[in-house]
Design an enzyme around this catalytic site. Structure first.
Site, short mmCIF file in Angstrom:
data_model
loop_
_atom_site.label_atom_id
_atom_site.label_comp_id
_atom_site.label_asym_id
_atom_site.label_seq_id
_atom_site.Cartn_x
_atom_site.Cartn_y
_atom_site.Cartn_z
N GLY A 187 -8.61 -0.68 -2.77
CA GLY A 187 -7.76 -0.28 -1.65
C GLY A 187 -8.33 0.95 -0.96
N ALA A 188 -8.81 0.76 0.28
CA ALA A 188 -9.32 1.91 1.05
C ALA A 188 -8.28 2.32 2.07
N GLY A 189 -7.05 2.57 1.57
CA GLY A 189 -5.97 3.07 2.43
C GLY A 189 -5.89 4.58 2.26
N ILE A 191 -4.27 6.58 0.05
CA ILE A 191 -4.49 7.15 -1.28
C ILE A 191 -5.95 7.00 -1.68
N GLY A 278 -1.05 -0.02 -1.87
CA GLY A 278 0.25 0.05 -1.22
C GLY A 278 1.38 0.26 -2.22
N ARG A 279 2.57 0.43 -1.69
CA ARG A 279 3.72 0.73 -2.54
C ARG A 279 4.86 -0.24 -2.24
N ASP A 319 11.41 5.68 1.73
CA ASP A 319 10.48 4.59 1.39
C ASP A 319 11.20 3.29 1.07
N ALA A 327 6.91 11.25 3.66
CA ALA A 327 7.93 12.20 3.21
C ALA A 327 8.76 12.74 4.36
N HIS A 451 -7.44 31.18 23.19
CA HIS A 451 -8.89 31.04 23.06
C HIS A 451 -9.43 32.07 22.08
P1 FAD Z 1 10.66 9.19 -3.58
O1 FAD Z 1 9.93 10.45 -3.29
O2 FAD Z 1 9.90 8.08 -4.20
O3 FAD Z 1 11.87 9.59 -4.51
C1 FAD Z 1 12.75 8.65 -5.04
C2 FAD Z 1 13.42 9.25 -6.26
O4 FAD Z 1 14.49 8.40 -6.65
C3 FAD Z 1 12.51 9.36 -7.47
O5 FAD Z 1 12.67 10.63 -8.08
C4 FAD Z 1 12.99 8.25 -8.40
O6 FAD Z 1 12.79 8.55 -9.77
C5 FAD Z 1 14.47 8.24 -8.07
N1 FAD Z 1 15.15 6.98 -8.36
C6 FAD Z 1 14.75 5.71 -8.07
N2 FAD Z 1 15.70 4.83 -8.45
C7 FAD Z 1 16.71 5.56 -8.99
C8 FAD Z 1 17.96 5.22 -9.54
N3 FAD Z 1 18.39 3.96 -9.57
N4 FAD Z 1 18.74 6.21 -10.01
C9 FAD Z 1 18.32 7.51 -9.97
N5 FAD Z 1 17.17 7.89 -9.44
C10 FAD Z 1 16.36 6.93 -8.95
N6 FAD Z 1 3.77 11.35 2.37
C11 FAD Z 1 3.58 12.28 3.33
O7 FAD Z 1 4.38 12.37 4.27
N7 FAD Z 1 2.53 13.16 3.27
C12 FAD Z 1 1.63 13.12 2.26
O8 FAD Z 1 0.69 13.93 2.24
C13 FAD Z 1 1.80 12.15 1.25
N8 FAD Z 1 0.93 12.07 0.22
C14 FAD Z 1 1.15 11.15 -0.77
C15 FAD Z 1 0.22 11.08 -1.80
C16 FAD Z 1 0.39 10.14 -2.80
C17 FAD Z 1 -0.62 10.08 -3.92
C18 FAD Z 1 1.52 9.27 -2.78
C19 FAD Z 1 1.75 8.27 -3.88
C20 FAD Z 1 2.44 9.34 -1.75
C21 FAD Z 1 2.25 10.27 -0.72
N9 FAD Z 1 3.13 10.35 0.36
C22 FAD Z 1 2.92 11.28 1.34
C23 FAD Z 1 4.30 9.46 0.47
C24 FAD Z 1 5.57 10.20 0.01
O9 FAD Z 1 5.39 10.65 -1.31
C25 FAD Z 1 6.77 9.27 0.11
O10 FAD Z 1 6.85 8.74 1.42
C26 FAD Z 1 8.04 10.04 -0.17
O11 FAD Z 1 8.02 10.59 -1.47
C27 FAD Z 1 9.26 9.11 -0.05
O12 FAD Z 1 10.41 9.85 -0.31
P2 FAD Z 1 11.73 9.15 -0.85
O13 FAD Z 1 12.73 10.25 -0.99
O14 FAD Z 1 12.05 7.99 -0.01
O15 FAD Z 1 11.35 8.57 -2.28
P1 NAI Z 2 -2.07 1.87 2.01
O1 NAI Z 2 -1.18 0.84 2.58
O2 NAI Z 2 -2.37 3.08 2.80
O3 NAI Z 2 -3.47 1.22 1.62
C1 NAI Z 2 -3.58 0.16 0.74
C2 NAI Z 2 -4.87 -0.56 1.04
O4 NAI Z 2 -5.11 -1.49 0.01
C3 NAI Z 2 -4.84 -1.32 2.35
O5 NAI Z 2 -5.94 -0.97 3.14
C4 NAI Z 2 -4.86 -2.78 1.90
O6 NAI Z 2 -5.53 -3.63 2.83
C5 NAI Z 2 -5.61 -2.68 0.59
N1 NAI Z 2 -5.35 -3.80 -0.32
C6 NAI Z 2 -4.20 -4.44 -0.56
N2 NAI Z 2 -4.38 -5.40 -1.50
C7 NAI Z 2 -5.68 -5.35 -1.87
C8 NAI Z 2 -6.47 -6.07 -2.80
N3 NAI Z 2 -5.96 -7.05 -3.55
N4 NAI Z 2 -7.78 -5.76 -2.91
C9 NAI Z 2 -8.32 -4.77 -2.17
N5 NAI Z 2 -7.61 -4.05 -1.26
C10 NAI Z 2 -6.30 -4.33 -1.12
O7 NAI Z 2 -1.42 2.24 0.58
P2 NAI Z 2 -1.80 3.36 -0.46
O8 NAI Z 2 -3.11 3.97 -0.17
O9 NAI Z 2 -1.53 2.75 -1.78
O10 NAI Z 2 -0.69 4.45 -0.17
C11 NAI Z 2 0.69 4.06 -0.21
C12 NAI Z 2 1.46 4.80 0.82
O11 NAI Z 2 1.67 6.15 0.42
C13 NAI Z 2 0.79 4.90 2.16
O12 NAI Z 2 0.97 3.76 2.94
C14 NAI Z 2 1.48 6.07 2.76
O13 NAI Z 2 2.69 5.65 3.33
C15 NAI Z 2 1.75 6.95 1.56
N6 NAI Z 2 0.74 8.02 1.48
C16 NAI Z 2 0.69 8.93 2.49
C17 NAI Z 2 -0.23 9.92 2.48
C18 NAI Z 2 -0.27 10.87 3.61
O14 NAI Z 2 0.67 10.87 4.40
N7 NAI Z 2 -1.29 11.70 3.76
C19 NAI Z 2 -1.18 10.08 1.38
C20 NAI Z 2 -1.08 9.04 0.38
C21 NAI Z 2 -0.12 8.07 0.44
#
Ligand code: FAD
Ligand code: NAI
Length: 472
Positions: A187-189, A191, A278-279, A319, A327, A451
């Site tokens: 996955g070159a998305g 993450i 993806g998620r 999400d 976030a 500037h």
């Molecule tokens: P979450 O943050 O997932 O929180 C949900 C919470 O609900 C969790 O604590 C979970 O345990 C809890 N929960 C779930 N089900 C239940 C239940 N039934 N009862 C009680 N608790 C429960 N987004 C950005 O905008 N900028 C970034 O730089 C960025 N970087 C990221 C990097 C990575 C590696 C990843 C994985 C994601 C990144 N994201 C980034 C995406 C961002 O983390 C999510 O979009 C954001 O956390 C979503 O917020 P949320 O409140 O919807 O859910």
């Molecule tokens: P992503 O959707 O960004 O990328 C996933 C990639 O995996 C896609 O390019 C997809 O085509 C590829 N893929 C799917 N199935 C595959 C397979 N079987 N084989 C090879 N490639 C495959 O999802 P990612 O990177 O997992 O991140 C999840 C989400 O977390 C993002 O969509 C974003 O919403 C959030 N996030 C946000 C960040 C930020 O805001 N800076 C940083 C990291 C995550």
């Protein structure tokens, strides 16, 4: 059994922000969250704080500093010898940032009188005007309104089951205790590119296997083309149009079998494999079915533009609903819902949610891409300016990339802004603000920019829409 005006399920950036805003508006609020950290302790903040935005940005910063000192400083006339890499210290710094922030949410809850409850919440049903929510075996709370903010979890691939050791998701990839020599990423998305950059800068040989035929298809095509060129030059090996066949493990390595875009069978051997494809929305154990909560085909909670679900007084944000998984989007929706519950006017414009990738250079955009405008038959003008012609960028040694502004051909209203370049994450906010006030490119062009600053690239791109740049 306790009674609340609002129970928020999930304490990520959607849930904890919604809970605080509800409390600010005078409501009696509880926030239930089930997250436990690696020490087995309850840890607020959800994905974002525990294993997402915050730890990834901490490692991106540390690894970029390492790359600067080992590669970039010489151009400034600074030679650093005997540079040491202490991964344990780097990880400890990241962990401290995470724990400071997660504990900080406890403090914010105390300050705002939000009741924090630990456990997995599920909807039990409605009793008159009240929702009953189980939070642990035999324990339940009641509330007039429920805000579901349960977030998302990594999508798993049956061909590459995680073992938490060699094959990991984002949480594992943020916690390596040494730099893998060969790192494969499926996955070159976002993450894949952010964490791939971290470990490449620290010395790993990184190969990304991407299923889509085009790189970063969500971004503007020109941005995708430019960044593919830059990342490849930095040393990331990116294969597109990949078909994953299977993953096997020997005692010492993981072997990934795949077919390339030409249909040839390939094998990639690696020391670690990150799966980042993806998620998926998290509705597991929520009691959605028993409560009659409608989900869409992708498993997300179905909501309208105000994040109202099909159930009376039940909202869902972040999400777990449609829209980008970001976030700041989750938080804005949380605020909107709190204000709607309080009888105020809440609003969240998904077209104005900026996207940012914290690679080097950073990538950021808001609004429409050129390909979207073409598809929608919208006549537009484009203005573009490169960072290399900007004095501050030259002083910083950060000359890669450009700003591109797309404006309506007839009205000049800004429709989209796309940035590849240093501090794109900060620069994009100027575009978001301008678009929130329906600004034209001329409005930006007539605004005084300091500037020398990187923001002048935005200014010149606005001038470029009218074909009157000064510095190229
Ligand atoms: P979450 O943050 O997932 O929180 C949900 C919470 O609900 C969790 O604590 C979970 O345990 C809890 N929960 C779930 N089900 C239940 C239940 N039934 N009862 C009680 N608790 C429960 N987004 C950005 O905008 N900028 C970034 O730089 C960025 N970087 C990221 C990097 C990575 C590696 C990843 C994985 C994601 C990144 N994201 C980034 C995406 C961002 O983390 C999510 O979009 C954001 O956390 C979503 O917020 P949320 O409140 O919807 O859910
Ligand atoms: P992503 O959707 O960004 O990328 C996933 C990639 O995996 C896609 O390019 C997809 O085509 C590829 N893929 C799917 N199935 C595959 C397979 N079987 N084989 C090879 N490639 C495959 O999802 P990612 O990177 O997992 O991140 C999840 C989400 O977390 C993002 O969509 C974003 O919403 C959030 N996030 C946000 C960040 C930020 O805001 N800076 C940083 C990291 C995550």
């Amino acid at each position: 059994m306790a009674d609340f005006d609002v129970v928020v399920i999930g304490a990520g950036p959607g849930g904890y922000v919604a809970a605080i805003r509800c409390a600010q508006l005078g409501m009696n609020v509880a926030c239930v969250d089930e997250w436990k950290n690696v020490q087995g302790k309850a840890s607020l903040g959800g994905t974002c704080l525990n294993v997402g935005c915050i730890p990834s940005k901490a490692l991106l910063e540390s690894s970029e500093n390492y790359e600067r000192v080992t590669h970039d400083f010489t151009a400034h006339g600074i030679t650093a010898t005997d540079v040491q890499l202490d991964i344990a210290k780097m990880q400890a710094r990241k962990d401290k940032i995470v724990s400071d922030f997660t504990l900080g949410i406890n403090q914010l809850f105390k300050k705002n009188k939000v009741t924090a409850l630990h456990g997995r919440a599920s909807l039990l049903g409605r009793d008159g005007e009240t929702w009953r929510i189980a939070i642990a075996k035999g324990e339940e709370v009641r509330a007039q309104h429920v805000i579901i903010a349960t977030g998302s979890t990594p999508r798993v691939l049956p061909q590459a089951p995680l073992d938490g050791e060699r094959i990991v998701d984002n949480a594992g990839a943020l916690s390596f205790d040494k730099v893998p020599k060969r790192l494969a990423i499926i996955g070159a998305g976002v993450i894949g590119l952010e964490l791939g950059s971290v470990w490449r800068r620290l010395g790993a040989e990184v190969t990304l296997l991407e299923a889509a035929p085009a790189f970063l298809a969500v971004a503007d095509e020109q941005v995708a083309k430019e960044t593919l060129r830059i990342f490849t030059k930095q040393g990331l090996k990116i294969h597109l149009g990949v078909q994953l066949d299977g993953v096997t493990q020997t005692g010492k390595e993981v072997r990934i079998a795949w077919h390339d875009a030409q249909g040839a069978a390939q094998i990639l051997a690696a020391d670690k494999l990150i799966v980042a494809v993806g998620r998926v929305p998290n509705t597991q154990g929520l009691g959605a079915e028993q409560a009659g909560l409608l989900l869409d085909a992708a498993g997300r909670i179905e909501v309208d533009e105000y994040c109202r679900s099909n159930l009376v007084n039940v909202y869902a944000v972040g999400d777990v609903v449609r829209g980008p998984m970001l976030a700041h989007k989750a938080s804005e929706e949380g605020v909107m819902v709190a204000e709607l519950i309080a009888g105020q006017a809440g609003h969240c414009d998904l077209n104005l949610v900026p996207s940012v990738m914290y690679t080097a250079p950073e990538i950021a955009w808001v609004g429409k891409t050129e390909q979207q405008l073409k598809k929608e038959n919208v006549a537009y003008k484009a203005g573009q300016f490169p960072f290399i012609a900007n004095g501050r960028a030259r002083a910083l040694g950060e000359t890669a990339g450009f700003v591109k502004i797309l404006a309506d051909a007839a009205t000049d209203r800004i429709l989209g802004v796309h940035i590849v370049g240093a501090m794109a994450s900060e620069l994009i906010q100027q575009a978001v603000l301008a678009m929130a006030f329906s600004a034209s490119s001329e409005d930006l062009a007539r605004t005084v920019h300091a500037h020398p600053s990187l923001s002048e690239v935005m200014h010149e791109a606005a001038l470029a829409v009218d074909k009157r740049t000064i510095h190229i």
